[in-house]
Design a protein around this motif. Structure first.
Motif, PDB file in Angstrom:
ATOM      1  N   ASP A 337       0.769  -1.188  -0.028  1.00 29.97           N
ATOM      2  CA  ASP A 337       0.050   0.161   0.117  1.00 29.97           C
ATOM      3  C   ASP A 337       0.821   1.102   0.069  1.00 29.97           C
ATOM      4  O   ASP A 337       1.699   1.354   1.025  1.00 29.97           O
ATOM      5  CB  ASP A 337      -0.822  -0.027   1.321  1.00 29.97           C
ATOM      6  N   MET A 338       0.775   2.182  -1.055  1.00 25.61           N
ATOM      7  CA  MET A 338       1.634   3.132  -1.130  1.00 25.61           C
ATOM      8  C   MET A 338       0.785   4.566  -1.027  1.00 25.61           C
ATOM      9  O   MET A 338       1.410   5.633  -1.449  1.00 25.61           O
ATOM     10  CB  MET A 338       2.396   3.044  -2.365  1.00 25.61           C
ATOM     11  N   ARG A 339      -0.410   4.452  -0.703  1.00 23.89           N
ATOM     12  CA  ARG A 339      -1.208   5.802  -0.492  1.00 23.89           C
ATOM     13  C   ARG A 339      -0.429   6.547   0.256  1.00 23.89           C
ATOM     14  O   ARG A 339      -0.382   6.288   1.348  1.00 23.89           O
ATOM     15  CB  ARG A 339      -2.812   5.372  -0.049  1.00 23.89           C
ATOM     16  N   GLU A 340      -0.261   7.719  -0.122  1.00 20.95           N
ATOM     17  CA  GLU A 340       0.162   9.143   0.475  1.00 20.95           C
ATOM     18  C   GLU A 340       1.465   8.490   1.129  1.00 20.95           C
ATOM     19  O   GLU A 340       1.871   9.429   2.134  1.00 20.95           O
ATOM     20  CB  GLU A 340      -0.675   9.404   1.750  1.00 20.95           C
ATOM     21  N   SER A 341       2.126   7.955   0.410  1.00 26.00           N
ATOM     22  CA  SER A 341       3.618   7.556   1.213  1.00 26.00           C
ATOM     23  C   SER A 341       4.437   8.501   1.036  1.00 26.00           C
ATOM     24  O   SER A 341       4.663   9.286   0.096  1.00 26.00           O
ATOM     25  CB  SER A 341       4.227   6.388   0.289  1.00 26.00           C
ATOM     26  N   PRO A 342       5.070   8.854   2.250  1.00 27.08           N
ATOM     27  CA  PRO A 342       6.271   9.962   2.208  1.00 27.08           C
ATOM     28  C   PRO A 342       7.354   9.704   1.055  1.00 27.08           C
ATOM     29  O   PRO A 342       7.899  10.853   0.686  1.00 27.08           O
ATOM     30  CB  PRO A 342       6.631  10.055   3.591  1.00 27.08           C
ATOM     31  N   ALA A 343       7.589   8.463   0.973  1.00 31.45           N
ATOM     32  CA  ALA A 343       8.756   8.342   0.037  1.00 31.45           C
ATOM     33  C   ALA A 343       8.516   8.788  -1.459  1.00 31.45           C
ATOM     34  O   ALA A 343       9.367   9.246  -2.164  1.00 31.45           O
ATOM     35  CB  ALA A 343       8.859   6.611  -0.188  1.00 31.45           C
ATOM     36  N   LEU A 344       7.197   8.928  -1.993  1.00 27.88           N
ATOM     37  CA  LEU A 344       6.906   9.382  -3.325  1.00 27.88           C
ATOM     38  C   LEU A 344       7.291  10.918  -3.018  1.00 27.88           C
ATOM     39  O   LEU A 344       7.858  11.477  -3.963  1.00 27.88           O
ATOM     40  CB  LEU A 344       5.806   9.197  -3.594  1.00 27.88           C
ATOM     41  N   LYS A 345       6.891  11.694  -1.997  1.00 30.43           N
ATOM     42  CA  LYS A 345       7.186  13.218  -1.713  1.00 30.43           C
ATOM     43  C   LYS A 345       8.793  13.427  -2.081  1.00 30.43           C
ATOM     44  O   LYS A 345       9.331  14.343  -2.311  1.00 30.43           O
ATOM     45  CB  LYS A 345       6.448  13.615  -0.691  1.00 30.43           C
ATOM     46  N   LEU A 346       9.397  12.501  -1.067  1.00 33.17           N
ATOM     47  CA  LEU A 346      10.827  12.596  -0.886  1.00 33.17           C
ATOM     48  C   LEU A 346      11.592  12.423  -2.092  1.00 33.17           C
ATOM     49  O   LEU A 346      12.322  13.338  -2.719  1.00 33.17           O
ATOM     50  CB  LEU A 346      11.191  11.771  -0.002  1.00 33.17           C
ATOM     51  N   MET A 347      11.006  11.442  -3.082  1.00 31.72           N
ATOM     52  CA  MET A 347      11.496  11.156  -4.574  1.00 31.72           C
ATOM     53  C   MET A 347      11.514  12.428  -5.254  1.00 31.72           C
ATOM     54  O   MET A 347      12.195  12.835  -6.012  1.00 31.72           O
ATOM     55  CB  MET A 347      10.955   9.891  -4.950  1.00 31.72           C
ATOM     56  N   ASP A 348      10.255  13.225  -5.116  1.00 32.88           N
ATOM     57  CA  ASP A 348      10.042  14.144  -6.072  1.00 32.88           C
ATOM     58  C   ASP A 348      10.768  15.280  -5.661  1.00 32.88           C
ATOM     59  O   ASP A 348      11.128  15.923  -6.412  1.00 32.88           O
ATOM     60  CB  ASP A 348       8.446  14.671  -5.703  1.00 32.88           C
ATOM     61  N   LEU A 349      11.021  15.537  -4.250  1.00 31.47           N
ATOM     62  CA  LEU A 349      11.806  16.593  -4.101  1.00 31.47           C
ATOM     63  C   LEU A 349      13.263  16.318  -4.568  1.00 31.47           C
ATOM     64  O   LEU A 349      14.002  17.438  -4.585  1.00 31.47           O
ATOM     65  CB  LEU A 349      11.792  16.688  -2.561  1.00 31.47           C
ATOM     66  N   LEU A 350      13.896  15.208  -4.355  1.00 28.88           N
ATOM     67  CA  LEU A 350      14.941  14.780  -4.772  1.00 28.88           C
ATOM     68  C   LEU A 350      15.218  15.125  -6.213  1.00 28.88           C
ATOM     69  O   LEU A 350      16.377  15.806  -6.563  1.00 28.88           O
ATOM     70  CB  LEU A 350      15.561  13.517  -4.274  1.00 28.88           C
ATOM     71  N   GLU A 351      14.383  14.846  -7.033  1.00 26.20           N
ATOM     72  CA  GLU A 351      14.543  14.902  -8.340  1.00 26.20           C
ATOM     73  C   GLU A 351      14.171  16.319  -8.700  1.00 26.20           C
ATOM     74  O   GLU A 351      15.096  16.903  -9.806  1.00 26.20           O
ATOM     75  CB  GLU A 351      13.326  14.032  -9.059  1.00 26.20           C
ATOM     76  N   LYS A 352      13.654  17.192  -7.993  1.00 32.25           N
ATOM     77  CA  LYS A 352      13.493  18.681  -8.333  1.00 32.25           C
ATOM     78  C   LYS A 352      14.674  19.286  -8.211  1.00 32.25           C
ATOM     79  O   LYS A 352      14.958  20.502  -8.493  1.00 32.25           O
ATOM     80  CB  LYS A 352      12.459  19.214  -7.531  1.00 32.25           C
ATOM     81  N   ARG A 353      15.594  18.570  -7.184  1.00 30.44           N
ATOM     82  CA  ARG A 353      17.129  19.269  -6.842  1.00 30.44           C
ATOM     83  C   ARG A 353      17.912  18.364  -7.706  1.00 30.44           C
ATOM     84  O   ARG A 353      19.241  18.753  -7.714  1.00 30.44           O
ATOM     85  CB  ARG A 353      17.369  19.090  -5.525  1.00 30.44           C
ATOM     86  N   GLY A 354      17.670  17.896  -8.952  1.00 31.42           N
ATOM     87  CA  GLY A 354      18.623  17.338  -9.866  1.00 31.42           C
ATOM     88  C   GLY A 354      19.267  16.039  -9.463  1.00 31.42           C
ATOM     89  O   GLY A 354      20.241  15.452 -10.141  1.00 31.42           O
ATOM     90  N   ALA A 355      18.706  15.437  -8.388  1.00 26.26           N
ATOM     91  CA  ALA A 355      19.142  13.911  -7.987  1.00 26.26           C
ATOM     92  C   ALA A 355      18.704  12.980  -9.111  1.00 26.26           C
ATOM     93  O   ALA A 355      17.535  13.175  -9.666  1.00 26.26           O
ATOM     94  CB  ALA A 355      18.983  13.496  -6.674  1.00 26.26           C
ATOM     95  N   LEU A 356      19.437  11.667  -9.361  1.00 29.18           N
ATOM     96  CA  LEU A 356      18.876  10.699 -10.200  1.00 29.18           C
ATOM     97  C   LEU A 356      18.342   9.611  -9.042  1.00 29.18           C
ATOM     98  O   LEU A 356      19.146   8.957  -8.342  1.00 29.18           O
ATOM     99  CB  LEU A 356      19.985  10.179 -11.228  1.00 29.18           C
ATOM    100  N   VAL A 357      17.217   9.213  -9.100  1.00 32.32           N
ATOM    101  CA  VAL A 357      16.296   8.519  -8.262  1.00 32.32           C
ATOM    102  C   VAL A 357      15.914   7.230  -8.661  1.00 32.32           C
ATOM    103  O   VAL A 357      15.152   7.305  -9.630  1.00 32.32           O
ATOM    104  CB  VAL A 357      15.369   9.372  -7.355  1.00 32.32           C
ATOM    105  N   ASP A 358      16.356   6.085  -7.878  1.00 33.48           N
ATOM    106  CA  ASP A 358      15.812   4.738  -8.333  1.00 33.48           C
ATOM    107  C   ASP A 358      15.193   4.567  -7.018  1.00 33.48           C
ATOM    108  O   ASP A 358      15.144   5.065  -5.922  1.00 33.48           O
ATOM    109  CB  ASP A 358      16.767   4.008  -8.681  1.00 33.48           C
ATOM    110  N   TYR A 359      14.243   3.500  -6.805  1.00 31.56           N
ATOM    111  CA  TYR A 359      13.811   2.711  -5.829  1.00 31.56           C
ATOM    112  C   TYR A 359      13.949   1.155  -5.781  1.00 31.56           C
ATOM    113  O   TYR A 359      14.081   0.659  -6.657  1.00 31.56           O
ATOM    114  CB  TYR A 359      12.411   3.188  -5.442  1.00 31.56           C
ATOM    115  N   ASN A 360      13.733   0.732  -4.596  1.00 31.58           N
ATOM    116  CA  ASN A 360      13.584  -0.922  -4.683  1.00 31.58           C
ATOM    117  C   ASN A 360      12.401  -1.082  -3.470  1.00 31.58           C
ATOM    118  O   ASN A 360      12.189  -0.292  -2.468  1.00 31.58           O
ATOM    119  CB  ASN A 360      14.703  -1.553  -3.891  1.00 31.58           C
ATOM    120  N   ASP A 361      11.444  -1.820  -3.915  1.00 32.38           N
ATOM    121  CA  ASP A 361      10.645  -2.268  -2.817  1.00 32.38           C
ATOM    122  C   ASP A 361       9.970  -3.839  -3.256  1.00 32.38           C
ATOM    123  O   ASP A 361       9.488  -3.991  -4.302  1.00 32.38           O
ATOM    124  CB  ASP A 361       9.284  -1.423  -2.875  1.00 32.38           C
TER     125      ASP A 361
END
Length: 432
Positions: A337-361
């Motif tokens: 369940d990823m509803r309202e997951s803070p990981a998605l927001k953090l991923m978005d904030l990192l990408e807006k600052r130029g980071a290259l973001v991957d994930y594992n779940d």
């Protein structure tokens, strides 16, 4: 009453609208209790999977679906509402972009029910909402049918209390709060839930029942905000907040442990408090305490972001162009369940600052589109070579499948927001 007799003899047909994390467990319990159940959803993919005896929710296995199919009719045909005796509404109640309640799913469902409802039916709302939704807003929509609540049909509210992945407290083992529009409405609704739950808790009105759910989740939101704030303070003081909590919870009275994280996730805790703060404006009341908790829980994600940037700088790496791996996009451990997951927001904030973001779940092989985020990513395999490629690994969900030592030994830098890596021997691990 005729309907109560039908319920007690299992002759009543049950209709459940919305076959997600709340609706599908209800379907299973009513089928197991011997009822004929109709499951309504607009998602044809879900309906087709259910017809094949397959589940799309991790903690509900395929056998749980295939076993109930003799008593279960999944459908997208809402005209069949006219065939059931009891209708339970389990649809989403999100916030809009202005952080205000979006009850369009509930109200649209009410409009559909009004087209097909019949005299003597019970309509129950389970979706979390502000006090007054059931006996004011929903009632007016349903009465467009020409039927009157408390006279021609029964109307009630019973807040869902699902905790996805909780093996100790499944749907049938959680007491059910029930409030009715009238005393007869309460009597019928209580009779219905008495068939599937360990205990029903009747309250004096639908407004009280709606408020119960809000209190439960505001209580959690406020206490999580407290430990999130203490986490930031104790970090500046050089104190491990996790060690403090573990010691404090040895007190056998007067303390309940809550844990910090990278932000609030799930459908309830990040959203429910704002339903009450919005409704409070109608009464010229400013819910300062609740809104402060919301502010802290929102800002903690930015705190984690700053910790990542600082840690990268100390490693002589800029956030722009840095390769970052997010571990866990589910909002809590061991669920999909990823509803309202803070990981998605953090991923978005990192990408807006130029980071290259991957994930594992391990439970989410591919990121589906959400209302806020449309990220086309697939889960990266956790191998020593893959971990070593990233400038920073951020632990946002502490899944039991994650091996803390394996992650720590094969990563250059780790920001741990969940205290997954408890050993203090690793110099490359920072708590955030």
């Amino acid at each position: 009453m005729k309907l109560i007799n039908k319920i007690k003899t299992k002759q009543a047909k049950i209709g459940i609208i919305g076959l997600g994390y709340v609706g599908l467990p209800l379907v299973i319990e009513f089928c197991k209790a011997g009822f004929q159940v109709y499951g309504f959803d607009i998602d044809e993919r879900k309906i087709n999977l259910l017809l094949e005896g397959k589940s799309y929710i991790k903690h509900i296995n395929n056998s749980s679906i295939s076993e109930i199919l003799p008593n279960f009719t999944p459908t997208t045909d809402f005209s069949r509402i006219s065939e059931v005796d009891c209708v339970i509404i389990c649809v989403p109640t999100p916030l809009n972009k202005y952080r205000e309640p979006d009850l369009s799913y509930v109200f649209n469902t009410g409009e559909v029910i009004a087209k097909y409802m019949k005299k003597g039916q019970l309509i129950v709302l389970e979706s979390t909402t502000y006090p007054g939704t059931t006996d004011e807003d929903l009632r007016k929509i349903l009465e467009k049918s020409g039927l009157k609540a408390g006279v021609d049909f029964y109307l009630a509210y019973s807040p869902e209390r699902e905790d996805p992945g909780n093996k100790e407290f499944s749907t049938s083992k959680i007491p059910k709060v029930v409030g009715g529009f009238s005393s007869s409405c309460l009597e019928v609704a209580k009779a219905l839930y008495d068939q599937i739950v360990v205990r029903t808790v009747p309250v004096s009105s639908t407004k009280v029942a709606e408020s119960v759910k809000l209190l439960e989740n505001i209580y959690r939101a406020v206490n999580i905000a407290l430990v999130n704030e203490l986490k930031i303070l104790f970090d500046r003081m050089g104190i491990d907040v996790w060690e403090v909590i573990e010691a404090a919870k040895t007190k056998p009275f007067g303390f309940q442990a809550f844990y910090p994280g990278p932000g609030l996730g799930g459908h309830c805790i990040p959203i429910d408090p704002f339903y009450l703060t919005w409704k409070a404006r109608e009464y010229d009341f400013h819910t300062r305490f609740i809104e402060l908790a919301g502010e802290i829980n929102t800002q903690v994600t930015y705190y984690v972001l700053e910790k990542i940037i600082q840690a990268l700088n100390e490693n002589k790496t800029s956030i722009k162009g840095a390769r970052i791996l997010i571990l866990g996009v589910a909002y809590k451990k061991d669920v999909d369940d990823m509803r309202e997951s803070p990981a998605l927001k953090l991923m978005d904030l990192l990408e807006k600052r130029g980071a290259l973001v991957d994930y594992n779940d391990p439970y989410i092989p591919e990121l589906p589109e959400t209302r806020k985020y449309k990220k086309k990513k697939k889960s990266v395999e956790l191998t020593p070579d893959n971990l070593s490629l990233y400038d920073c690994v951020v632990i946002t969900t502490d899944h039991s499948l994650y091996d803390p030592d394996f992650i720590a030994k094969n990563s250059k830098l780790i920001i741990d927001t969940r205290n997954l890596i408890k050993s203090k021997t690793y110099q490359n691990v920072l708590k955030a």
